[in-house]
Design a protein around this motif. Structure first.
Motif, PDB file in Angstrom:
ATOM      1  N   LEU A 185       4.940  10.771   3.241  1.00  0.00           N
ATOM      2  CA  LEU A 185       4.887  10.451   4.664  1.00  0.00           C
ATOM      3  C   LEU A 185       6.126  10.969   5.397  1.00  0.00           C
ATOM      4  O   LEU A 185       6.027  11.566   6.478  1.00  0.00           O
ATOM      5  CB  LEU A 185       4.775   8.931   4.852  1.00  0.00           C
ATOM      6  N   VAL A 186       7.300  10.729   4.802  1.00  0.00           N
ATOM      7  CA  VAL A 186       8.537  11.172   5.455  1.00  0.00           C
ATOM      8  C   VAL A 186       8.625  12.693   5.447  1.00  0.00           C
ATOM      9  O   VAL A 186       9.109  13.307   6.422  1.00  0.00           O
ATOM     10  CB  VAL A 186       9.759  10.521   4.764  1.00  0.00           C
ATOM     11  N   VAL A 244      -1.933  13.373   6.124  1.00  0.00           N
ATOM     12  CA  VAL A 244      -1.311  13.398   4.801  1.00  0.00           C
ATOM     13  C   VAL A 244      -2.413  13.343   3.753  1.00  0.00           C
ATOM     14  O   VAL A 244      -3.316  12.503   3.822  1.00  0.00           O
ATOM     15  CB  VAL A 244      -0.347  12.209   4.623  1.00  0.00           C
ATOM     16  N   GLU A 245      -2.325  14.225   2.799  1.00  0.00           N
ATOM     17  CA  GLU A 245      -3.351  14.305   1.763  1.00  0.00           C
ATOM     18  C   GLU A 245      -3.464  12.977   1.012  1.00  0.00           C
ATOM     19  O   GLU A 245      -2.472  12.383   0.617  1.00  0.00           O
ATOM     20  CB  GLU A 245      -2.998  15.422   0.773  1.00  0.00           C
ATOM     21  N   GLY A 246      -4.720  12.522   0.845  1.00  0.00           N
ATOM     22  CA  GLY A 246      -4.983  11.294   0.101  1.00  0.00           C
ATOM     23  C   GLY A 246      -5.084  10.053   0.962  1.00  0.00           C
ATOM     24  O   GLY A 246      -5.381   8.965   0.470  1.00  0.00           O
ATOM     25  N   ILE A 247      -4.816  10.175   2.273  1.00  0.00           N
ATOM     26  CA  ILE A 247      -4.918   9.026   3.178  1.00  0.00           C
ATOM     27  C   ILE A 247      -6.148   9.200   4.059  1.00  0.00           C
ATOM     28  O   ILE A 247      -6.251  10.164   4.824  1.00  0.00           O
ATOM     29  CB  ILE A 247      -3.658   8.877   4.058  1.00  0.00           C
ATOM     30  N   GLY A 248      -7.083   8.235   3.920  1.00  0.00           N
ATOM     31  CA  GLY A 248      -8.275   8.246   4.743  1.00  0.00           C
ATOM     32  C   GLY A 248      -8.196   7.167   5.799  1.00  0.00           C
ATOM     33  O   GLY A 248      -7.153   6.528   6.013  1.00  0.00           O
ATOM     34  N   ALA A 249      -9.328   6.930   6.480  1.00  0.00           N
ATOM     35  CA  ALA A 249      -9.363   5.965   7.577  1.00  0.00           C
ATOM     36  C   ALA A 249      -9.018   4.554   7.106  1.00  0.00           C
ATOM     37  O   ALA A 249      -8.263   3.830   7.753  1.00  0.00           O
ATOM     38  CB  ALA A 249     -10.738   5.990   8.234  1.00  0.00           C
ATOM     39  N   LYS A 250      -9.600   4.140   5.937  1.00  0.00           N
ATOM     40  CA  LYS A 250      -9.365   2.779   5.446  1.00  0.00           C
ATOM     41  C   LYS A 250      -7.905   2.559   5.076  1.00  0.00           C
ATOM     42  O   LYS A 250      -7.294   1.544   5.429  1.00  0.00           O
ATOM     43  CB  LYS A 250     -10.259   2.501   4.237  1.00  0.00           C
ATOM     44  N   GLY A 287       0.803  -1.222   0.000  1.00  0.00           N
ATOM     45  CA  GLY A 287       0.000   0.000   0.000  1.00  0.00           C
ATOM     46  C   GLY A 287       0.829   1.261   0.000  1.00  0.00           C
ATOM     47  O   GLY A 287       0.309   2.359  -0.219  1.00  0.00           O
ATOM     48  N   ILE A 288       2.140   1.114   0.261  1.00  0.00           N
ATOM     49  CA  ILE A 288       3.029   2.279   0.257  1.00  0.00           C
ATOM     50  C   ILE A 288       4.048   2.119  -0.864  1.00  0.00           C
ATOM     51  O   ILE A 288       4.851   1.189  -0.859  1.00  0.00           O
ATOM     52  CB  ILE A 288       3.764   2.457   1.601  1.00  0.00           C
ATOM     53  N   GLY A 289       3.990   3.018  -1.821  1.00  0.00           N
ATOM     54  CA  GLY A 289       4.964   3.050  -2.893  1.00  0.00           C
ATOM     55  C   GLY A 289       5.915   4.219  -2.704  1.00  0.00           C
ATOM     56  O   GLY A 289       5.850   4.942  -1.696  1.00  0.00           O
ATOM     57  N   PRO A 290       6.828   4.452  -3.643  1.00  0.00           N
ATOM     58  CA  PRO A 290       7.817   5.534  -3.501  1.00  0.00           C
ATOM     59  C   PRO A 290       7.192   6.907  -3.302  1.00  0.00           C
ATOM     60  O   PRO A 290       7.675   7.695  -2.475  1.00  0.00           O
ATOM     61  CB  PRO A 290       8.600   5.458  -4.826  1.00  0.00           C
ATOM     62  N   THR A 291       6.122   7.228  -4.009  1.00  0.00           N
ATOM     63  CA  THR A 291       5.519   8.564  -3.894  1.00  0.00           C
ATOM     64  C   THR A 291       4.919   8.778  -2.515  1.00  0.00           C
ATOM     65  O   THR A 291       5.167   9.803  -1.855  1.00  0.00           O
ATOM     66  CB  THR A 291       4.427   8.750  -4.975  1.00  0.00           C
ATOM     67  N   LEU A 292       4.125   7.808  -2.055  1.00  0.00           N
ATOM     68  CA  LEU A 292       3.501   7.945  -0.739  1.00  0.00           C
ATOM     69  C   LEU A 292       4.555   7.902   0.363  1.00  0.00           C
ATOM     70  O   LEU A 292       4.430   8.615   1.377  1.00  0.00           O
ATOM     71  CB  LEU A 292       2.471   6.834  -0.535  1.00  0.00           C
TER      72      LEU A 292
END
Length: 733
Positions: free
Chosen positions: A103-104, A125-131, A94-99
């Motif tokens: 995050l960092v 962080v923009e684009g991250i919701g509860a799910k 669920g975490i790629g280079p862009t995300l």
């Protein structure tokens, strides 16, 4: 010399072995920009991870200064660059280079703490919701758990392939099972035997005198006996074997056997009617078996008794029509039936169960066709089946009717490990004809009998003089020996078969007579050579030139070498190495399983794999290797079956196979080495089974002394079974 420690971030993996965890990598040391080479066993790590290693510095003559480590642990990365690289590595789904970069950028050096301890903040962080935040936390925790378990398993001598299987079987409990119940591995994980589990147990601190170890040793010895075909072992034999394996006193092994009995892990019963029941810690004159085999053998006896009791009334209209039915069958076949064959057809009509046995050329196939015609005349639905795919194909070719394996007929369910056809959902067929019954073991026979309706007919056809099944039991031999099941023995060799020297010599072997060894054109040859080296040289020359040139046969597809045993210069292990080099010298090496196989190799499956739908004795060719998926594909029949590294213990090279593994097969040509180094395996029924595998050509290569020994030795190795005894106790004379 005391071990040194290094701590740093894994920059990249330079080399990773396909066959082991051996890895060469580059590590960026903590507190500096220096990058060093590290060499050792790494398991389930990726660039970006922070590692703590123990080892020492060495100077390699070719590669220079390296840190060779013997132990390591995975640490969380400490810098923002390391954290970003770690999260970008694919370890956290669920975490790629862009995300990872976003995050960092948001949380800096606290990013991993936020994910693990305060995941709700991820929504900043923009684009991250509860799910997504919940999914990231779950993936992160799972990734950590998997790596921790993998490192733990590897540190205790478990290969990456088996570590993956252990984790798949036990999940988050894998480390606990290995620490507290290491002997479960031998029972639960295919490919991990008692000796491997015992080694792991020692490493995690399990003592040699524990009850769990003694129980596991007993079950291992019983399992080895099952592999040799036994249903049970006399208790003294089992206790002796376990005592020798474990190196402990008799009392400890007896306590373990008593414990196994108390929790129903084994069944113990008197060896004879006169023997007393097993008392506490007293096992004289007792038989010990695994519950599944005990129940299978008992189930066969009970269900056979019901079939025998349901024989048709000889005064019915069906009986009156027998002569007409036999005549109709004879007319449909276009050949006269001998008196024995007519008796077999009649018996198939008057009995619910019938065993037909006979050697090559005695008309077993004609009998099957005749009985099929008789059943058709009666309007019965018939299923044709055999224990293996090869035998089923031969039955289909011989009858012109569809035939399938017993596993397919019974609708084996790989997910649940049982059969969909059973007593609750029986077969629709009113009659079932089973060929090659000498290959039928007790478990499969019991499953078949469970799936028959109460009014079904069962015809069992096989050669009782062949070797018994690879699996446990001696079903065909025991049914005949019991004297309680209707049996038709075919002894007359028909004219066309009498023209074959292979058939004539097969019967001469059975009779213990002298072989017919013609020197002119024939389908049977004996090439006399004394030394193992000479025999091996003849086999190589025959495979390379003589048979292909003289008979037009493909040495890989059409010619099979059958050896009595595995070891020695003329054992299957060495013969396979020699023939692989001869027949497939330029095949691409498959870089898994120790490089045992090449593309183009002839291979055999040596255990049932119900998920793949491949079974013990199936033969195919290595088709290709996929370097991306690390899968080896084997062409079996018309399928391409994938094998991963952990599954390759199910395959062996098959240029040469043991006679036992050839059962149920026929080959255009066979070569059989015979030498006194095979002394303990030189037996009449083994030679007979081998010779009857050849259709067009049989070549014996070896010493005349070994040949005479094999023909003279009619002392078959007796299996510990009780089916004949159980049948006699249930079915009246």
């Amino acid at each position: 010399m005391a071990a040194e420690q290094l701590t740093g971030t894994l920059q990249r993996i330079t080399f990773a072995s396909e066959n082991s965890p051996w890895t060469v990598a580059r590590l960026v040391l903590d507190g500096s920009a220096e990058t060093v080479t590290i060499v050792g066993d790494l398991c389930e790590v990726s660039p970006g991870e922070r590692l703590k290693l123990e080892g020492r510095w060495v100077t390699d003559a070719t590669y220079g200064r390296q840190f060779r480590f013997h132990g390591y642990s995975s640490l969380l990365p400490a810098t923002t660059a390391g954290i970003r690289r770690y999260l970008s590595s694919g370890l956290v789904q669920g975490i790629g280079p862009t995300l990872a970069r976003r995050l960092v950028d948001e949380f800096g050096a606290e990013t991993l703490d936020v994910i693990e301890r305060d995941p709700a903040r991820l929504r900043e962080v923009e684009g991250i919701g509860a799910k997504l935040s919940k999914r990231i936390l779950t993936a992160y925790q799972k990734g950590r758990a998997v790596r921790d378990i993998m490192v733990f398993l590897h540190s205790h001598g478990v290969s990456p392939a088996f570590a993956a299987k252990i984790f798949k079987r036990y999940g988050d409990s894998a480390a606990r099972v290995v620490k507290q119940e290491p002997y479960r591995l031998a029972m639960d994980i295919a490919g991990i035997g008692f000796l491997s589990a015992d080694r792991i147990a020692r490493q995690v601190g399990v003592g040699p005198d524990t009850l769990a170890r003694a129980e596991a040793g007993l079950l291992h010895c019983l399992g080895e006996a099952v592999s040799d075909g036994h249903i049970f072992l006399p208790a003294p034999v089992l206790l002796d074997a376990a005592e020798g394996l474990l190196g402990v006193e008799r009392g400890g092994v007896e306590r373990a056997l008593n414990s196994l009995q108390m929790r129903s892990a084994v069944v113990i019963e008197p060896l004879t009617e006169q023997a007393p029941p097993a008392g506490a810690m007293s096992f004289a004159d007792q038989a010990v078996s695994l519950p599944r085999l005990h129940h299978a053998e008992q189930g066969i006896a009970t269900r056979m008794a019901r079939l025998c009791a349901a024989a048709t009334d000889p005064m019915t209209e069906e009986e009156a029509a027998h002569e007409a039915i036999v005549a109709a069958g004879r007319h449909a076949l276009g050949v006269p039936l001998s008196a024995g064959q007519q008796a077999a057809v009649k018996s198939a009509l008057t009995s619910r169960v019938l065993v037909v046995t006979g050697g090559p050329g005695t008309g077993k196939t004609t009998i099957v066709r005749g009985i099929l015609e008789a059943y058709r005349h009666l309007g019965l639905s018939v299923a044709l089946t055999a224990p293996t795919g090869r035998a089923a194909r031969r039955l289909q070719e011989a009858t012109g009717r569809e035939a399938c394996t017993l596993h397919r007929l019974l609708e084996f369910n790989p997910g649940q490990g049982g059969y969909r056809r059973n007593a609750e959902r029986p077969l629709n067929s009113e009659a079932v004809i089973v060929d090659e019954v000498s290959m039928l073991d007790v478990s499969l026979c019991n499953a078949l009998l469970q799936a028959l309706t109460t009014t079904a007919r069962l015809l069992l056809v096989g050669d009782a003089s062949q070797l018994p099944s690879v699996g446990p039991g001696a079903v065909l031999g025991d049914l005949i020996e019991s004297g309680r099941v209707p049996v038709v023995r075919l002894t007359e060799i028909f004219r066309q078969s009498r023209e074959s020297v292979i058939v004539r010599n097969a019967h001469r072997i059975l009779a213990g007579g002298r072989l017919e060894l013609p020197v002119a054109e024939s389908d049977f040859f004996f090439i006399e050579k004394e030394s193992p080296e000479e025999i091996l040289d003849i086999i190589r020359r025959m495979m390379a030139r003589r048979i292909p040139e003289r008979f037009g046969l493909d040495p890989r597809a059409d010619v099979q070498v059958l050896a009595p045993m595995y070891r020695g210069l003329l054992g299957t292990d060495n013969l396979n190495r020699e023939l692989q080099a001869l027949l497939n010298p330029h095949g691409e090496q498959v870089p898994i399983a120790g490089g045992r196989f090449k593309v183009g190799d002839k291979v055999m499956q040596v255990r049932n794999d119900y998920e793949k739908e491949v079974f013990n004795g199936d033969v195919g060719l290595v088709d290709r290797y996929d370097s991306e998926t690390k899968l080896m594909y084997v062409a079996l029949d018309e399928r391409r079956v994938p094998y991963e590294a952990a599954d390759l213990h199910q395959l062996v090279p098959a240029y040469a196979v043991t006679v036992h593994k050839s059962q149920g097969s026929e080959y255009p040509a066979i070569i059989i080495p015979l030498h006194t180094q095979h002394y303990v395996m030189l037996q009449r029924n083994l030679l007979y089974t081998a010779v009857t595998r050849g259709k067009r050509l049989v070549v014996l290569v070896g010493s005349r002394r070994a040949l005479k020994r094999a023909i003279a030795n009619d002392e078959m190795t007796r299996r510990y079974t009780r089916l004949a005894e159980r049948l006699r106790s249930i079915i009246p004379e």
